[in-house]
Design a protein around this motif. Structure first.
Motif, PDB file in Angstrom:
ATOM      1  N   THR A 334       0.541  -0.724  -0.127  1.00  0.00           N
ATOM      2  CA  THR A 334      -0.256  -0.088   0.062  1.00  0.00           C
ATOM      3  C   THR A 334       0.732   0.933  -0.156  1.00  0.00           C
ATOM      4  O   THR A 334       2.313   0.719   0.122  1.00  0.00           O
ATOM      5  N   TYR A 335       0.409   2.512  -0.362  1.00  0.00           N
ATOM      6  CA  TYR A 335       0.629   3.856  -0.711  1.00  0.00           C
ATOM      7  C   TYR A 335       0.647   4.936   0.069  1.00  0.00           C
ATOM      8  O   TYR A 335      -0.822   4.955   0.790  1.00  0.00           O
ATOM      9  N   LYS A 336       1.111   5.585  -0.265  1.00  0.00           N
ATOM     10  CA  LYS A 336       1.068   8.016  -0.471  1.00  0.00           C
ATOM     11  C   LYS A 336       1.289   8.207  -0.743  1.00  0.00           C
ATOM     12  O   LYS A 336       1.865   8.263  -2.041  1.00  0.00           O
ATOM     13  N   THR A 337       0.327   9.544  -0.316  1.00  0.00           N
ATOM     14  CA  THR A 337       0.514  10.299  -1.324  1.00  0.00           C
ATOM     15  C   THR A 337       0.968  11.425  -1.130  1.00  0.00           C
ATOM     16  O   THR A 337       0.001  11.922   0.296  1.00  0.00           O
ATOM     17  N   ILE A 338       2.170  12.226  -0.411  1.00  0.00           N
ATOM     18  CA  ILE A 338       1.872  13.976   0.269  1.00  0.00           C
ATOM     19  C   ILE A 338       2.156  15.173  -1.116  1.00  0.00           C
ATOM     20  O   ILE A 338       2.530  15.289  -2.401  1.00  0.00           O
ATOM     21  N   ILE A 339       1.247  16.315  -0.649  1.00  0.00           N
ATOM     22  CA  ILE A 339       1.057  17.032  -1.299  1.00  0.00           C
ATOM     23  C   ILE A 339       1.266  18.494  -0.534  1.00  0.00           C
ATOM     24  O   ILE A 339       1.242  18.875   0.871  1.00  0.00           O
ATOM     25  N   ASN A 340       2.784  18.725  -1.160  1.00  0.00           N
ATOM     26  CA  ASN A 340       3.159  20.382  -0.314  1.00  0.00           C
ATOM     27  C   ASN A 340       2.169  21.124  -0.736  1.00  0.00           C
ATOM     28  O   ASN A 340       3.295  21.887  -2.603  1.00  0.00           O
ATOM     29  N   LYS A 341       1.884  22.354  -0.428  1.00  0.00           N
ATOM     30  CA  LYS A 341       1.306  23.593  -0.644  1.00  0.00           C
ATOM     31  C   LYS A 341       2.094  24.012  -0.812  1.00  0.00           C
ATOM     32  O   LYS A 341       2.784  24.682   0.429  1.00  0.00           O
ATOM     33  N   LYS A 347       7.462  29.035  -2.013  1.00  0.00           N
ATOM     34  CA  LYS A 347       7.420  28.897  -0.525  1.00  0.00           C
ATOM     35  C   LYS A 347       6.429  28.483  -0.362  1.00  0.00           C
ATOM     36  O   LYS A 347       4.944  27.973  -0.135  1.00  0.00           O
ATOM     37  N   PRO A 348       6.625  27.423   1.165  1.00  0.00           N
ATOM     38  CA  PRO A 348       5.726  26.933   1.969  1.00  0.00           C
ATOM     39  C   PRO A 348       4.355  28.160   1.905  1.00  0.00           C
ATOM     40  O   PRO A 348       4.351  28.956   2.311  1.00  0.00           O
ATOM     41  N   LEU A 349       2.787  27.665   1.906  1.00  0.00           N
ATOM     42  CA  LEU A 349       1.766  28.076   2.449  1.00  0.00           C
ATOM     43  C   LEU A 349       0.535  27.418   3.399  1.00  0.00           C
ATOM     44  O   LEU A 349       1.053  25.973   2.984  1.00  0.00           O
ATOM     45  N   THR A 350       0.903  27.803   4.444  1.00  0.00           N
ATOM     46  CA  THR A 350       0.131  27.817   4.995  1.00  0.00           C
ATOM     47  C   THR A 350      -1.262  27.967   5.280  1.00  0.00           C
ATOM     48  O   THR A 350      -2.276  28.597   4.197  1.00  0.00           O
ATOM     49  N   GLY A 351      -2.544  27.476   5.770  1.00  0.00           N
ATOM     50  CA  GLY A 351      -4.407  27.675   5.901  1.00  0.00           C
ATOM     51  C   GLY A 351      -4.734  26.953   4.605  1.00  0.00           C
ATOM     52  O   GLY A 351      -6.019  27.515   4.893  1.00  0.00           O
ATOM     53  N   ALA A 352      -4.873  26.009   4.103  1.00  0.00           N
ATOM     54  CA  ALA A 352      -5.378  24.933   3.260  1.00  0.00           C
ATOM     55  C   ALA A 352      -5.755  23.545   3.509  1.00  0.00           C
ATOM     56  O   ALA A 352      -5.796  23.270   5.016  1.00  0.00           O
ATOM     57  N   GLU A 353      -6.605  23.571   2.908  1.00  0.00           N
ATOM     58  CA  GLU A 353      -7.935  21.840   3.134  1.00  0.00           C
ATOM     59  C   GLU A 353      -7.308  21.412   2.111  1.00  0.00           C
ATOM     60  O   GLU A 353      -8.028  21.943   0.916  1.00  0.00           O
ATOM     61  N   PHE A 354      -7.592  19.559   2.024  1.00  0.00           N
ATOM     62  CA  PHE A 354      -7.526  19.190   0.324  1.00  0.00           C
ATOM     63  C   PHE A 354      -8.552  17.478   1.230  1.00  0.00           C
ATOM     64  O   PHE A 354      -8.939  17.641   1.968  1.00  0.00           O
ATOM     65  N   THR A 355      -9.873  16.872   0.255  1.00  0.00           N
ATOM     66  CA  THR A 355     -10.353  16.475  -0.135  1.00  0.00           C
ATOM     67  C   THR A 355      -9.589  15.291  -1.124  1.00  0.00           C
ATOM     68  O   THR A 355      -9.945  15.856  -2.360  1.00  0.00           O
ATOM     69  N   GLU A 376      -2.093  25.425  10.287  1.00  0.00           N
ATOM     70  CA  GLU A 376      -0.716  26.305  10.822  1.00  0.00           C
ATOM     71  C   GLU A 376       0.179  24.766   9.464  1.00  0.00           C
ATOM     72  O   GLU A 376       2.061  25.422   9.935  1.00  0.00           O
ATOM     73  N   GLY A 377       0.505  24.197   9.132  1.00  0.00           N
ATOM     74  CA  GLY A 377       1.544  23.071   8.198  1.00  0.00           C
ATOM     75  C   GLY A 377       1.339  23.331   6.594  1.00  0.00           C
ATOM     76  O   GLY A 377       0.397  24.082   6.633  1.00  0.00           O
ATOM     77  N   THR A 378       2.324  22.729   5.854  1.00  0.00           N
ATOM     78  CA  THR A 378       1.864  23.115   4.618  1.00  0.00           C
ATOM     79  C   THR A 378       2.012  21.849   3.940  1.00  0.00           C
ATOM     80  O   THR A 378       2.234  21.177   2.310  1.00  0.00           O
ATOM     81  N   THR A 379       1.855  20.459   4.945  1.00  0.00           N
ATOM     82  CA  THR A 379       2.568  18.918   3.817  1.00  0.00           C
ATOM     83  C   THR A 379       0.867  18.097   4.162  1.00  0.00           C
ATOM     84  O   THR A 379       0.224  17.957   5.568  1.00  0.00           O
ATOM     85  N   PHE A 380       0.171  17.509   3.195  1.00  0.00           N
ATOM     86  CA  PHE A 380      -0.490  16.888   3.206  1.00  0.00           C
ATOM     87  C   PHE A 380      -0.740  15.275   3.012  1.00  0.00           C
ATOM     88  O   PHE A 380      -0.074  14.903   2.033  1.00  0.00           O
TER      89      PHE A 380
END
Length: 495
Positions: A334-341, A347-355, A376-380
């Motif tokens: 099994t695997y994972k996906t990492i999204i960097n905003k 430049k890292p950007l805070t305040g997002a939400e993903f589905t 507060e973070g930038t990695t999902f």
């Protein structure tokens, strides 16, 4: 007398559960038994059951006359079994010889001859005086090994050769796979698969029994199956013998201290369940991939080994000696996906939400996998993903930035489907709509990508060219109003 000689001739050529080639040779003072095709680890012993006068009849067969008990039978055995010549008279068929071998076995006392180790597949027991011998594996010589004791060999000496008969079962574990975004049906049984966390996974255990089950009084079979801590057994095992479902097995599962689960499927006697030589016993069940699943190339290995009866000479109920097959393994990946905003300048950007959603072909709809917030973070991170088609939607956008359009992408993985030690060989992510570029790591089972938010349009600041025009127009309007007012006053005065 001729009748008695013919009967003894038949007795002397019987084979106890094995095929034997007798080499006719001139009588020497001592003789040997050569066991062909003998596996390493076997240590054979010969016990003289009967002795007497050995001769060759007109057909070349060996004849033992003036029969008495041999040196390999204890005094207690001689008393219990009765007159040696009378006992020999009762042995008229191979089945009689088989039964007699088991009858006399408890009274064996002193091994005869001089034994050698296995050389070029041959084991020689030599310096044997004329007689009738029971040959067997030394007790305790095969403890725990993937091997079976040779069935009792009952042979007469002159020099003889024998091909021992023993066999062991085989076991394998398999799993099925499916890409539920693109496939209608599951694969055949194979050695690896990949799944989403929460999916129910089908497993199969299959044992092919030895070809001499009929030689055993009872035949014990136990599957010892271990599920990794990333799998939860669904308590739904079914057992089949040669394709027919049976309820004669005992199924137990135990969750161990390390989080793994031991599944045991056992029967003390499969012969009572109509299993026989070369029968196939199959266990099928499902397990759910859970949140403890290991991501990436290490995967979630699962192993089974088979415990089985391996001594046909001692196989009464409750007295089964057993051996173990080597373990067979499957792996679930099994695997994972990492999204960097990031913003437009990476430049890292805070305040997002993903589905994240996954497309299911059977239902023809997108199903939400997870919603990840990280104010507060930038990695999902979305963990526990299968191969398939996915859609990433930004459900909350950082203030002052434009919301991205949904991004659709495909996860593609390749792994060994037929291997003793299956490996994850590749992992890729490719966009189908939107803009995204993935970096892959098969070791970690990860697909990483940056998702860019662009800032929204802003109004020009004071002093900029855009406001200057408003100032000019405003000044002109004021001036026009003053001129108009002055003109009106002059006109009033002139009147």
């Amino acid at each position: 007398m001729k009748k008695a000689k013919k009967l003894l001739g038949l007795l002397l050529t019987m084979v106890m559960m094995m095929s034997v080639a007798i080499t006719a040779m001139a009588e020497d003072e001592t003789y040997s038994i050569t066991i062909n095709n003998s596996a390493e680890g076997h240590t054979y012993e010969a016990y003289q059951i009967f002795t007497g006068d050995l001769s060759t009849n007109e057909d070349g067969g060996k004849v033992l006359s003036n029969i008495v008990w041999g040196s390999g039978v204890s005094e207690a055995g001689q008393t219990a079994l009765g007159d040696a010549a009378a006992k020999a008279e009762t042995l008229k068929t191979e089945a009689d010889a088989k039964a007699f071998a088991k009858e006399v076995a408890p009274y064996l006392t002193t091994a005869a001859g001089s034994a050698s180790t296995v050389t070029d597949g041959k084991y020689v027991i030599s310096v044997l005086t004329p007689g009738y011998y029971l040959v067997k594996d030394q007790e305790g010589s095969l403890t725990g090994d993937n091997d079976a004791y040779t069935e009792y060999i009952v042979r007469v000496v002159g020099n003889v050769e024998a091909n021992p008969k023993s066999d062991v079962p085989e076991v394998e574990k398999k799993v099925k796979d499916i890409n539920d975004s693109t496939d209608d049906d599951m694969t055949d049984w194979q050695d690896s698969a990949d799944y989403d966390i929460g999916d129910s996974i089908p497993f199969q255990l299959k044992a092919t029994l030895a070809d001499n089950v009929s030689s055993y009084t009872t035949y014990k079979v136990v599957f010892h199956d271990t599920l990794s801590k990333g799998l939860t057994y669904n308590n739904d095992a079914k057992v089949y013998i040669d394709g027919a479902e049976t309820e004669g097995f005992t199924v137990t599962s135990t969750v161990n201290a390390d989080g793994t689960t031991t599944l045991t499927v056992s029967s003390d006697d499969v012969k009572s369940l109509d299993a026989g030589n070369n029968s196939v016993i199959t266990v099928e069940y499902t397990a759910t991939l859970n949140e403890n699943a290991v991501l990436g190339s290490a995967g979630n290995p699962n192993e089974v080994y088979l415990e089985y009866s391996n001594n046909p000479n001692k196989s009464e109920a409750g007295n089964n000696e057993t051996g173990n097959t080597p373990a067979d393994k499957v792996i679930v990946f099994t695997y994972k996906t990492i999204i960097n905003k990031v913003d437009g300048e990476d430049k890292p950007l805070t305040g997002a939400e993903f589905t994240l959603e996954k497309y299911n072909k059977e239902t023809d709809e997108w199903k939400a996998i997870a919603v990840v917030k990280n104010d507060e973070g930038t990695t999902f991170t979305f963990s526990g993903l299968d191969d398939g088609n996915y859609r990433l939607t930004e459900t909350k956008t950082p203030a002052g930035y434009n919301t991205i359009e949904p991004i659709e992408f495909t996860i593609t993985a390749e792994h060994d489907v037929l291997s003793d030690n299956p490996a994850l060989t590749s992992l890729r992510g490719n966009e189908t709509t939107g803009e995204i570029t993935f970096t892959s790591s098969t070791t970690e089972g990860s697909l990483s990508a940056d998702v860019v938010n662009k800032a929204g349009s802003t109004l020009p600041e004071t002093g900029g060219m855009g406001t200057t025009i408003f100032y000019i127009l405003g000044g002109l309007l004021v001036l026009f109003a003053v001129v108009l007012l002055v003109s009106k006053k002059r006109m009033s005065c002139e009147k």
